[in-house]
Design an enzyme around this catalytic site. Structure first.
Site, PDB file in Angstrom:
ATOM      1  N   ASP A 180     -44.069 -21.043  43.033  1.00 15.64           N
ATOM      2  CA  ASP A 180     -43.903 -19.742  42.351  1.00 15.64           C
ATOM      3  C   ASP A 180     -42.778 -20.003  41.147  1.00 15.64           C
ATOM      4  OD1 ASP A 180     -41.457 -19.989  43.585  1.00 15.64           O
ATOM      5  OD2 ASP A 180     -41.617 -18.364  44.815  1.00 15.64           O
ATOM      6  N   LYS A 204     -25.801 -18.829  46.943  1.00 18.39           N
ATOM      7  CA  LYS A 204     -25.529 -17.301  46.542  1.00 18.39           C
ATOM      8  C   LYS A 204     -24.329 -17.001  46.654  1.00 18.39           C
ATOM      9  CE  LYS A 204     -30.620 -16.120  47.364  1.00 18.39           C
ATOM     10  NZ  LYS A 204     -31.505 -15.413  48.216  1.00 18.39           N
ATOM     11  N   ASP A 263     -38.746 -17.762  37.523  1.00 15.70           N
ATOM     12  CA  ASP A 263     -39.189 -17.612  38.973  1.00 15.70           C
ATOM     13  C   ASP A 263     -40.105 -16.367  39.103  1.00 15.70           C
ATOM     14  OD1 ASP A 263     -39.662 -16.836  41.555  1.00 15.70           O
ATOM     15  OD2 ASP A 263     -37.341 -16.835  42.168  1.00 15.70           O
TER      16      ASP A 263
END
Length: 382
Positions: A111, A162, A223
């Protein structure tokens, strides 16, 4: 490097309703399934055999790509029966590889649209004797990504998934989802269970003293996990902002597939794609959008930065701005669908049902209801 693993097992929930019946990597981007662009770029770098690590709607990949021969590449399919995570999926797919333990293997996500030089990534991996080479890119806001700081020689120092506080943002370099593994390193990943390559495999390799090398590449990277990114990626391919040998036509303001019917007076721009069997009627304006097979854009409609699903219909004078219309949906005339709205597959939106401005008038159902509301009460004095 003649072999690769492509991870294509995700459900693509952020792209629903488009992924209700179609896996995310199979959605048409610039006229072809997205992974066709990746397969073409891998083949250009010398890859001749790709193992597709499938899970969700795995049969769709097989039905379309067969053995890969139409794309000049050999395809092998290995399907996860239970979710295995990114690392587990790579390990599971490794059973389809034929290369020796010291050979490099390309591993990439299904992706990510990228302009990274795959051949250069491979050559650097071999020259430095790395165990894993990671493609890294820089982003303005890295909070939603895994951070990968490196030293002056490109050696990876740690993996920070993250970050939650400003103090944790120690770099703008992120994991771009494309790797070169030495085959023997893949074989060290545990089998038969869920493994995260980002949270488990890479940190464990670092702790063991393995050489993980990060290559920062500032070429195009995107993305495609959200509708806005999906539309942008398709438009950028059509406009020629990122190269792909798989784009089925010349770059420009619009890409019309062979059986598209764009009628006189329609205006297409900003990297729009009109797929096979789709119809764009006179007076319609379509900007930077993806019109999937069999869809109809009626006269004087306005479609901007939107995705119109297969065999969906957009009624006359209806406007879409950053909308996602599911397969087979019917949006009748005089609707105004704002940015971010998603219409489920097969939905019928009546005339003027959704508006951001005052509508054109009433409807029979409304008139009937209003008559009941305003009728005199029984027995009321006049």
């Amino acid at each position: 490097m003649t072999e690769a693993i492509m991870l294509v097992g995700g459900k693509g929930t952020r792209l629903r309703p488009l992924t209700t019946h179609t896996p995310k990597p199979m959605l048409p981007v610039a006229g072809v399934p997205f992974i066709a662009h990746q397969l073409a770029r891998a083949a250009a770098a010398g890859v001749t055999r790709v193992v597709l690590a499938t899970s969700y709607l795995a049969e769709v990949f097989v039905d379309h790509f067969k053995d890969g021969s139409p794309y000049g590449i050999e395809l092998v399919y290995l399907t996860e029966k239970e979710p295995l995570g990114t690392g587990g999926a790579i390990r599971n797919a490794a059973s389809g590889l034929t290369c020796g333990p010291d050979e490099p293997v390309l591993v990439f996500n299904g992706d990510i649209l990228s302009g990274v030089d795959i051949a250069a990534l491979r050559d650097g991996h071999v020259a430095t004797g790395a165990d894993v080479t990671l493609h890294l890119t820089r982003v303005e806001d890295p909070r939603a990504f895994g951070l990968v700081p490196t030293d002056e020689n490109g050696r990876v120092l740690e993996f920070l998934e993250k970050p939650e506080t400003p103090e944790q943002i120690v770099t703008d370099q992120i994991n771009a989802g494309c790797y070169v593994f030495t085959r023997s390193v893949i074989d060290r990943i545990p089998t038969g269970r869920e493994v995260s390559v980002e949270r488990e495999t890479f940190p464990e390799l670092l702790n063991s003293g393995a050489l993980l090398r990060g290559v920062v590449d500032t070429s195009y990277w995107l993305d495609l996990g959200t509708p806005a990114a999906f539309v942008r990626g398709s438009a950028d391919l059509v406009l020629g902002k990122v190269d792909s040998p798989a784009v089925p036509g010349p770059t420009g303001e619009a890409l019309l597939l062979p059986d598209a019917d764009v009628q006189p007076g329609a205006v297409l721009s900003c990297g729009t794609v009109v797929s096979d069997g789709a119809v764009v009627e006179p007076g319609a304006i379509v900007e930077g959008s993806v019109i999937l097979p069999g869809a109809v854009i009626s006269a004087d409609a306005f479609v901007k930065d939107s995705i119109v699903g297969a065999y969906a219909t957009i009624g006359a004078r209806t406007s879409l701005d950053g909308a996602v219309i599911g397969d087979g949906a019917i949006v009748e005339a005089d609707n105004e669908l704002p940015n971010g709205i998603r219409i489920a597959c097969g939905t019928l939106l009546p005339v003027g049902a959704v508006r951001t401005t005052a509508g054109p008038g009433g409807c029979p159902a409304g008139e009937t209801s209003a008559a009941v509301v305003h009728a005199p009460a029984v027995g009321a004095q006049r």
